[in-house]
Motif scaffolding. Sequence first.
Motif, mmCIF file in Angstrom:
data_model
loop_
_atom_site.group_PDB
_atom_site.id
_atom_site.type_symbol
_atom_site.label_atom_id
_atom_site.label_comp_id
_atom_site.label_asym_id
_atom_site.label_seq_id
_atom_site.Cartn_x
_atom_site.Cartn_y
_atom_site.Cartn_z
ATOM 1 N N LEU A 44 -4.221 2.672 6.590
ATOM 2 C CA LEU A 44 -3.220 1.925 5.838
ATOM 3 C C LEU A 44 -1.989 2.781 5.566
ATOM 4 C CD1 LEU A 44 -2.126 -0.389 4.105
ATOM 5 C CD2 LEU A 44 -3.585 0.408 2.228
ATOM 6 N N HIS A 45 -2.216 3.995 5.088
ATOM 7 C CA HIS A 45 -1.109 4.893 4.760
ATOM 8 C C HIS A 45 -0.266 5.200 6.004
ATOM 9 C CE1 HIS A 45 0.164 8.469 2.019
ATOM 10 N NE2 HIS A 45 1.174 8.051 2.757
ATOM 11 N N LYS A 46 -0.926 5.483 7.116
ATOM 12 C CA LYS A 46 -0.203 5.829 8.347
ATOM 13 C C LYS A 46 0.551 4.626 8.912
ATOM 14 C CE LYS A 46 -3.014 9.779 9.810
ATOM 15 N NZ LYS A 46 -3.727 10.005 8.555
ATOM 16 N N SER A 47 0.019 3.421 8.689
ATOM 17 C CA SER A 47 0.717 2.223 9.156
ATOM 18 C C SER A 47 1.988 1.984 8.344
ATOM 19 C CB SER A 47 -0.207 1.005 9.068
ATOM 20 O OG SER A 47 -1.338 1.172 9.889
ATOM 21 N N VAL A 48 1.900 2.203 7.030
ATOM 22 C CA VAL A 48 3.096 2.097 6.189
ATOM 23 C C VAL A 48 4.119 3.142 6.607
ATOM 24 C CG1 VAL A 48 3.967 2.434 3.845
ATOM 25 C CG2 VAL A 48 1.919 1.060 4.225
ATOM 26 N N ARG A 49 3.669 4.372 6.768
ATOM 27 C CA ARG A 49 4.570 5.457 7.169
ATOM 28 C C ARG A 49 5.203 5.163 8.529
ATOM 29 N NH1 ARG A 49 1.199 10.347 7.321
ATOM 30 N NH2 ARG A 49 1.522 10.412 5.054
ATOM 31 N N GLY A 50 4.430 4.512 9.391
ATOM 32 C CA GLY A 50 4.925 4.198 10.726
ATOM 33 C C GLY A 50 5.749 2.928 10.791
ATOM 34 N N SER A 51 6.041 2.305 9.633
ATOM 35 C CA SER A 51 6.893 1.115 9.541
ATOM 36 C C SER A 51 6.349 -0.059 10.340
ATOM 37 C CB SER A 51 8.332 1.448 9.990
ATOM 38 O OG SER A 51 8.892 2.454 9.182
ATOM 39 N N ASP A 52 5.027 -0.270 10.270
ATOM 40 C CA ASP A 52 4.396 -1.405 10.944
ATOM 41 C C ASP A 52 3.772 -2.316 9.885
ATOM 42 O OD1 ASP A 52 2.793 -3.198 12.392
ATOM 43 O OD2 ASP A 52 2.447 -1.731 13.983
ATOM 44 N N TYR A 76 -7.205 0.813 -7.198
ATOM 45 C CA TYR A 76 -7.116 2.031 -6.391
ATOM 46 C C TYR A 76 -6.036 1.873 -5.320
ATOM 47 C CZ TYR A 76 -8.220 5.350 -2.689
ATOM 48 O OH TYR A 76 -8.117 6.310 -1.719
ATOM 49 N N LEU A 77 -6.003 0.711 -4.674
ATOM 50 C CA LEU A 77 -5.001 0.470 -3.642
ATOM 51 C C LEU A 77 -3.600 0.490 -4.238
ATOM 52 C CD1 LEU A 77 -6.847 -2.357 -1.689
ATOM 53 C CD2 LEU A 77 -6.488 -0.004 -0.932
ATOM 54 N N ALA A 78 -3.448 -0.062 -5.437
ATOM 55 C CA ALA A 78 -2.138 -0.050 -6.094
ATOM 56 C C ALA A 78 -1.692 1.387 -6.359
ATOM 57 C CB ALA A 78 -2.198 -0.844 -7.394
ATOM 58 N N LEU A 99 -0.465 2.911 -3.181
ATOM 59 C CA LEU A 99 0.853 2.415 -2.789
ATOM 60 C C LEU A 99 1.959 3.134 -3.556
ATOM 61 C CD1 LEU A 99 0.124 -1.421 -2.525
ATOM 62 C CD2 LEU A 99 0.408 0.212 -0.657
ATOM 63 N N VAL A 100 1.703 3.439 -4.830
ATOM 64 C CA VAL A 100 2.673 4.217 -5.610
ATOM 65 C C VAL A 100 2.862 5.583 -4.967
ATOM 66 C CG1 VAL A 100 3.115 5.319 -7.834
ATOM 67 C CG2 VAL A 100 2.193 2.993 -7.757
ATOM 68 N N ARG A 101 1.775 6.190 -4.548
ATOM 69 C CA ARG A 101 1.855 7.494 -3.884
ATOM 70 C C ARG A 101 2.643 7.393 -2.574
ATOM 71 N NH1 ARG A 101 1.042 13.182 -3.928
ATOM 72 N NH2 ARG A 101 1.018 13.752 -1.736
ATOM 73 N N MET A 102 2.393 6.348 -1.796
ATOM 74 C CA MET A 102 3.121 6.177 -0.531
ATOM 75 C C MET A 102 4.621 6.057 -0.780
ATOM 76 S SD MET A 102 0.686 3.435 1.422
ATOM 77 C CE MET A 102 -1.105 3.554 1.231
ATOM 78 N N ASP A 152 5.668 -1.976 -10.224
ATOM 79 C CA ASP A 152 5.632 -3.388 -10.611
ATOM 80 C C ASP A 152 4.430 -4.088 -9.993
ATOM 81 O OD1 ASP A 152 7.915 -3.086 -12.083
ATOM 82 O OD2 ASP A 152 9.262 -3.886 -10.549
ATOM 83 N N CYS A 153 4.127 -3.740 -8.752
ATOM 84 C CA CYS A 153 2.977 -4.325 -8.057
ATOM 85 C C CYS A 153 1.691 -4.027 -8.821
ATOM 86 C CB CYS A 153 2.910 -3.760 -6.638
ATOM 87 S SG CYS A 153 1.278 -3.618 -5.927
ATOM 88 N N ALA A 154 1.536 -2.785 -9.263
ATOM 89 C CA ALA A 154 0.343 -2.415 -10.029
ATOM 90 C C ALA A 154 0.271 -3.196 -11.338
ATOM 91 C CB ALA A 154 0.356 -0.909 -10.300
#
Length: 429
Positions: A248-256, A276-278, A281-284, A302-304
Amino acid sequence: MAAAHQPLAELLRPRTLSEVIGQQHVLGEGMALRLAFESGQPHSCILWGPPGVGKTTIARLMADAFDAQFITISAVLGGVKEIREAVEQAQVARDGLEQRRTIVFVDEVHRFNKSQQDAFLPHVESGLFTFIGATTENPSFEVNSALLSRSVVYVLQPLGADDLKQIVARTREKNALPAIDSVAVDELVAYADGDARRLLNTLETLGVAARQEHLEQVTLPWLQKVMGERMRRFDGGGDQFYDTISALHKSVRGSDPDAALYWLVRMLDGGADPRYLARRLVRMAAEDIGLADPRALRLALDCAEVYERLGSPEGELALAECVVYLSVAPKSNAVYKAYNEVRAFIRQDGTRPVPMHLRNAPTKLMKQLDYGKGYRYAHDEQDGFAAGENYFPEGMQAPSFYRPVERGLEIKIAEKLRQLAQRNRNPGA
């Protein structure tokens, strides 16, 4: 139908290597574990893989292949007492008339602590018994290096769809299940999700229910009625969990955004805690987007908050919105890299005194000692900038920790820093 007293898993348990379904990357002709079986000389090993892929079966087959006494220890239930008993049994087998070898199989070996794992070492080294550990966790992290260095690690994979269909077919051959249509088989295979044990337990339940209803064929509607809500296997704290959040983290970083949504929903579907996922996402937002788009961090927070207010399932939409935004946002790890560089610098550098002009001077004595003397109040300077001022300890060359990227807002930040640097070089200009 199969005998009621014999569990299906035992009825279908392979008795020879040729009956093992799956794991051909280690058990196929010429493969590492197959060669170990054929060598006639057992060796200590660790079988690493998710649940239901045949770790216990392979260990038992190894004992049969070498005509060895097979002792099982559960690291969940056992301890030093069980280890001592295994040592005594191995000594009896070795010193008896038959002089049999012993294989000690430790299930969930990662649950043993360091001292318990160390208890095996002298006996493995002396050859009293062959050690086989089974683990669902990465042995690099969970098994002592001393024990790991004396064992060969074999990585076992989840069973593929064709492998699982073979199990269904064998169940039918044993008359433990009535006829089953292909669509229902596909649903079962998806439900098992690579786990043979899960599939066998489900087939056994279905077999009992089918007999009670005198069913002649298992269909998809009946299967769904018996199984209830379909749930995928998900390891809430092991390698699969961390591999998936990494994806998940690498997909966000990779803009997909599509891939990121896929991994997010995989985790939610599997039972991962949305809170945990929220947090992740803050960390990302802080690590991979940073000042290229400062709104990302606020959106993640805000999402959290939205999830806390709405809960599941409504609040999970906010997670999806955040994942998509983070994926398409401009990326920068400049702050992340700068922070890590400063941490590394501080660790190896000495404790430099704060320059006098930067020190606080709340008392008369401190002022007499020249604390704060010569400090230039930036708000009183042209454009609120004290050109040429030094904010580092004396004698320290000004580093360049923060290097903004040419993306998003950091394009403007970089231009501003270039202008300030020019003014610092020419303070009177």
